[in-house]
Design an enzyme around this catalytic site. Structure first.
Site, PDB file in Angstrom:
ATOM      1  N   GLU A   1      27.849   3.129   8.338  1.00  0.00           N
ATOM      2  CA  GLU A   1      27.549   4.294   9.177  1.00  0.00           C
ATOM      3  C   GLU A   1      26.635   5.300   8.498  1.00  0.00           C
ATOM      4  O   GLU A   1      25.826   5.939   9.159  1.00  0.00           O
ATOM      5  CB  GLU A   1      28.848   5.018   9.549  1.00  0.00           C
ATOM      6  CG  GLU A   1      29.660   4.321  10.596  1.00  0.00           C
ATOM      7  CD  GLU A   1      30.834   5.181  11.026  1.00  0.00           C
ATOM      8  OE1 GLU A   1      31.554   5.685  10.150  1.00  0.00           O
ATOM      9  OE2 GLU A   1      31.011   5.349  12.235  1.00  0.00           O
ATOM     10  N   ASP A   2      26.772   5.470   7.202  1.00  0.00           N
ATOM     11  CA  ASP A   2      26.145   6.606   6.531  1.00  0.00           C
ATOM     12  C   ASP A   2      25.063   6.267   5.522  1.00  0.00           C
ATOM     13  O   ASP A   2      24.579   7.158   4.826  1.00  0.00           O
ATOM     14  CB  ASP A   2      27.226   7.446   5.836  1.00  0.00           C
ATOM     15  CG  ASP A   2      28.237   7.996   6.832  1.00  0.00           C
ATOM     16  OD1 ASP A   2      27.836   8.349   7.954  1.00  0.00           O
ATOM     17  OD2 ASP A   2      29.430   8.062   6.483  1.00  0.00           O
TER      18      ASP A   2
END
Length: 146
Positions: A76-77
């Site tokens: 996600e990051d």
């Protein structure tokens, strides 16, 4: 910050068959991917997945769950993809990471009873894989509330 060997030794205390290679590989991969990212608190971003992994070790979970904890935010990051996770860590870890990512996207409701019931139904419908994903997500949720 918790060092690799500390995490491995903590797990080895309750699991002599700890996947040391996998945990070390996930630790290094996540640390490199998160790089110089910082949390709003000013802490290194990698401190969060590491704290989740440590919490799961406190709960005496298996190596796969702890590897997943270390990797759970990379998709996600960072620029890491689920394909990267699958290629480097295998299908099982990729499925766990994907599941945790999906569970973390569930909007937290103000009515905790509805949330608990939703999780209970999900865990009844799926195998222990989902239960591992829930434990990791719960640990993530608890640490985000700090």
């Amino acid at each position: 910050m918790i060092r690799q060997f500390e995490l491995v030794e903590k797990i080895r205390d309750y699991d002599p068959t700890v996947n040391e290679v996998g945990i070390n590989k996930a630790y290094v991969f996540a640390m490199q991917k998160h790089g110089s990212q910082m949390r709003a608190s000013g802490d290194p971003y990698f401190s969060h997945p590491l704290e989740v992994a440590w919490l799961l070790a406190d709960m005496r979970l298996d190596s796969s769950s702890i590897i997943t904890a270390l990797l759970h935010d990379t998709v996600e990051d960072t620029d890491a993809s689920l394909s990267d996770i699958k290629r480097l860590f295998g299908d099982d870890i990729a499925r766990l990471v994907d599941g945790v990512t999906k569970l973390n996207k569930i909007e937290i409701q103000s009515d905790h009873t509805k949330q608990a019931e939703n999780f209970r139904k999900r865990s009844e419908e799926h195998t222990s894989e989902l239960q591992s994903q829930f434990r990791i997500s719960y640990a993530v949720f608890c640490l985000k509330k700090k």
